[in-house]
Design a protein around this motif. Structure first.
Motif, PDB file in Angstrom:
ATOM      1  N   SER A   1      -0.771  -8.002  -3.705  1.00  0.00           N
ATOM      2  CA  SER A   1       0.199  -8.479  -4.682  1.00  0.00           C
ATOM      3  C   SER A   1       1.010  -7.306  -5.219  1.00  0.00           C
ATOM      4  N   GLY A   2       2.303  -7.535  -5.486  1.00  0.00           N
ATOM      5  CA  GLY A   2       3.154  -6.473  -6.014  1.00  0.00           C
ATOM      6  C   GLY A   2       4.239  -7.022  -6.923  1.00  0.00           C
ATOM      7  N   GLN A   3       4.898  -6.126  -7.653  1.00  0.00           N
ATOM      8  CA  GLN A   3       5.925  -6.505  -8.609  1.00  0.00           C
ATOM      9  C   GLN A   3       7.240  -5.800  -8.281  1.00  0.00           C
ATOM     10  N   ILE A   4       8.341  -6.509  -8.530  1.00  0.00           N
ATOM     11  CA  ILE A   4       9.666  -5.931  -8.368  1.00  0.00           C
ATOM     12  C   ILE A   4      10.477  -6.234  -9.625  1.00  0.00           C
ATOM     13  N   ALA A   5      10.993  -5.200 -10.268  1.00  0.00           N
ATOM     14  CA  ALA A   5      11.897  -5.385 -11.412  1.00  0.00           C
ATOM     15  C   ALA A   5      13.291  -5.657 -10.873  1.00  0.00           C
ATOM     16  N   ILE A   6      13.835  -6.846 -11.177  1.00  0.00           N
ATOM     17  CA  ILE A   6      15.162  -7.198 -10.651  1.00  0.00           C
ATOM     18  C   ILE A   6      16.246  -7.045 -11.715  1.00  0.00           C
ATOM     19  N   THR A   7      15.867  -7.071 -12.990  1.00  0.00           N
ATOM     20  CA  THR A   7      16.806  -6.800 -14.077  1.00  0.00           C
ATOM     21  C   THR A   7      16.122  -5.904 -15.094  1.00  0.00           C
TER      22      THR A   7
ATOM     23  N   LEU B   1      10.371  -9.445 -11.926  1.00  0.00           N
ATOM     24  CA  LEU B   1      10.312  -9.161 -13.355  1.00  0.00           C
ATOM     25  C   LEU B   1      11.692  -8.953 -13.953  1.00  0.00           C
ATOM     26  N   GLY B   2      11.821  -9.384 -15.200  1.00  0.00           N
ATOM     27  CA  GLY B   2      13.032  -9.145 -15.965  1.00  0.00           C
ATOM     28  C   GLY B   2      12.915  -9.827 -17.313  1.00  0.00           C
ATOM     29  N   GLN B   3      13.661  -9.325 -18.302  1.00  0.00           N
ATOM     30  CA  GLN B   3      13.647  -9.977 -19.605  1.00  0.00           C
ATOM     31  C   GLN B   3      14.213 -11.396 -19.504  1.00  0.00           C
ATOM     32  N   ASN B   4      15.165 -11.601 -18.606  1.00  0.00           N
ATOM     33  CA  ASN B   4      15.695 -12.936 -18.326  1.00  0.00           C
ATOM     34  C   ASN B   4      16.066 -12.981 -16.854  1.00  0.00           C
ATOM     35  N   VAL B   5      15.070 -13.236 -16.017  1.00  0.00           N
ATOM     36  CA  VAL B   5      15.298 -13.170 -14.566  1.00  0.00           C
ATOM     37  C   VAL B   5      16.322 -14.206 -14.096  1.00  0.00           C
TER      38      VAL B   5
ATOM     39  N   SER C   1      10.453 -13.381 -17.047  1.00  0.00           N
ATOM     40  CA  SER C   1      10.507 -14.656 -17.710  1.00  0.00           C
ATOM     41  C   SER C   1      11.944 -15.168 -17.672  1.00  0.00           C
ATOM     42  N   PRO C   2      12.187 -16.454 -17.499  1.00  0.00           N
ATOM     43  CA  PRO C   2      13.541 -16.985 -17.531  1.00  0.00           C
ATOM     44  C   PRO C   2      13.870 -17.580 -18.911  1.00  0.00           C
ATOM     45  N   TYR C   3      15.155 -17.754 -19.173  1.00  0.00           N
ATOM     46  CA  TYR C   3      15.640 -18.389 -20.397  1.00  0.00           C
ATOM     47  C   TYR C   3      16.064 -19.801 -20.025  1.00  0.00           C
ATOM     48  N   VAL C   4      15.652 -20.772 -20.806  1.00  0.00           N
ATOM     49  CA  VAL C   4      15.754 -22.171 -20.399  1.00  0.00           C
ATOM     50  C   VAL C   4      17.176 -22.602 -20.050  1.00  0.00           C
TER      51      VAL C   4
END
Length: 445
Positions: free
Chosen positions: A144-150, A195-199, A238-241
């Protein structure tokens, strides 16, 4: 040099630390889990809650015993607390050698070498818009791995300091993300967490307005990741609705590797409190998006974040939050008692809700969650689920653990073919309080 890294806070911090560790290793340094052996100590800090800052400061202050025994020891602070306080930390914690903000992670190797040569203290919190492209390094390969996209956020919720400590929203290029993902899969990664504050705002160039119904760069990214051979699962947080338009919902439903579990922060079920929080949706519009998502993916599960005791929150406001949470039926929730953060807009408002009431409301929501989880887990008994195997259970060495695409944790006895990062079918035999237990079925021939 031997380098010790301690990480506080969110998954973005964890990802930054992983990238930093990989960069340092590539330059010939050696990572160590031993504080006593370290030549360099790095503390990647969080500033979202006061308790996180106090914990980090206490730990860093305690490190003076190592500095006394080893005067050449280098101690640095990174992350959100470093960004918020800057050179104030050098005065408050005299054993510190440097403070670098969230936009300076890529400079850590250079700064370590500079301090080792010149022994001068450094504090720098300037943002570099392109530095997110430089954090694609990874440590040892895993399933398993993580990628920061924003990086950063443009929402400016009144209780939150993320836009101030992580900067304005910046998206990475799609090509760099896809290249990183392919390299990870080639090294053995089978699940990727974006990952991102608002992916969901990925690729929108910081525009806070929800996009047109037929436009979603995040959907396009998911569709291309879904085509990578060898990748088994894609998660995101996490996404914003408001960004879940028809284009994105259709992509989520059609991409077979995208997990049917969404972390969808709510924060409050009261329109009055949502407005005070500068959350630019209503309880009704939130429920409408949940309904659209469930209509497209009937097996979808949800987790969320909720704040209780925001300034001005009445019993009626809290009741609306509780009712909405039960109406959605969240399978997981992270409930926080409100605390003002210096620099956030809500810190200017009187904290009117007592700690006793905050605790009471916090416990009520957690009790509701416990009942919901118990009932939902029991509904799984007798079903056959597909799990991505993770390895030996942390609590029972005779069992293995895996997770469904809907994020239920499943424990089972392994067979000889078990290895981390493979998809296996498990028949659920019983439900525990927070997880499932089952019988591993033979592999398909």
């Amino acid at each position: 040099m031997k380098i010790f890294i301690k990480t506080y806070g969110c998954q973005m911090n964890e990802r930054d630390s992983e990238a930093l560790g990989a960069m340092l290793s590539q330059q010939g340094h050696q990572l160590t889990a031993s504080e006593a052996e370290a030549d360099v100590m790095l503390f990647n800090t969080c500033s979202v809650r006061d308790a996180a800052e106090r914990k980090a400061k206490g730990k860093i202050g305690f490190m003076r015993k190592y500095k006394k025994a080893k005067p050449q020891l280098i101690i640095g602070v990174l992350g959100c607390m470093a960004q918020r306080l800057g050179d104030e930390l050098l005065a408050e914690l005299p054993n510190l050698d440097f403070v670098l903000g969230t936009g300076q992670i890529h400079r850590v190797p250079e700064v370590i070498n500079k301090i080792a040569q010149e022994r001068k203290k450094i504090a720098d919190t300037e943002f570099f818009p392109d530095e997110i492209e430089m954090l694609g390094a990874h440590g040892e390969s895993s399933w398993s791995g993580q990628i920061a996209i924003t990086r950063g956020c443009n929402r400016f919720c009144s209780y939150c300091i993320v836009p101030y400590v992580r900067g304005r929203e910046v998206s990475r290029s799609k090509e760099s993300i896809l290249t990183e993902a392919r390299e990870m899969v080639a090294s053995g990664v089978r699940e990727i967490l974006l990952l991102g504050q608002n992916v969901a705002a990925y690729g929108l160039n910081g525009d806070i307005r929800p996009p047109a119904d037929d436009h979603s760069p995040f959907a396009e990214l998911l569709e291309e990741l879904n085509e990578i051979p060898g990748l088994l699962r894609i998660r995101y947080t996490s996404p914003y609705v408001s960004y879940f338009n028809r284009r994105l919902i259709d992509a989520l439903a059609s991409c077979s590797k995208v997990c049917h579990n969404i972390h969808l922060p709510l924060q409050s079920g009261s329109d009055t409190i949502l407005k005070a929080m500068n959350r630019q949706y209503t309880a009704a519009s939130y429920l409408e998006k949940v309904a659209q998502l469930r209509d497209a993916m009937p097996d979808l599960t949800f987790s969320t974040d909720v704040i209780v005791g925001f300034p001005g929150e009445t019993e009626e406001d809290f009741r609306k939050t509780r009712d909405l949470m039960n109406q959605v039926g969240f399978e997981q929730a992270f409930v926080f008692k409100y605390s003002p953060r210096p620099g956030a807009k809500s810190a200017e408002i009187a904290d009117t809700v007592s700690e006793e009431i905050k605790l009471e409301r916090n416990n009520i929501l957690l009790d509701d969650l416990k009942l919901r989880i118990g009932a939902k887990l029991k509904q799984q008994t007798g079903s056959v689920v597909e799990v991505l195997t993770e390895g030996v259970s942390a609590r029972n060495a005779s069992r293995w653990t895996g997770r469904t695409a809907t994020s239920f944790v499943v424990h089972f006895e392994p067979d000889e073919a078990c290895r981390p990062g493979t998809l296996r079918r498990v028949e659920i035999t019983r439900a525990g309080e927070v997880s499932l237990f089952g019988r591993l079925l033979p592999e398909d021939k």
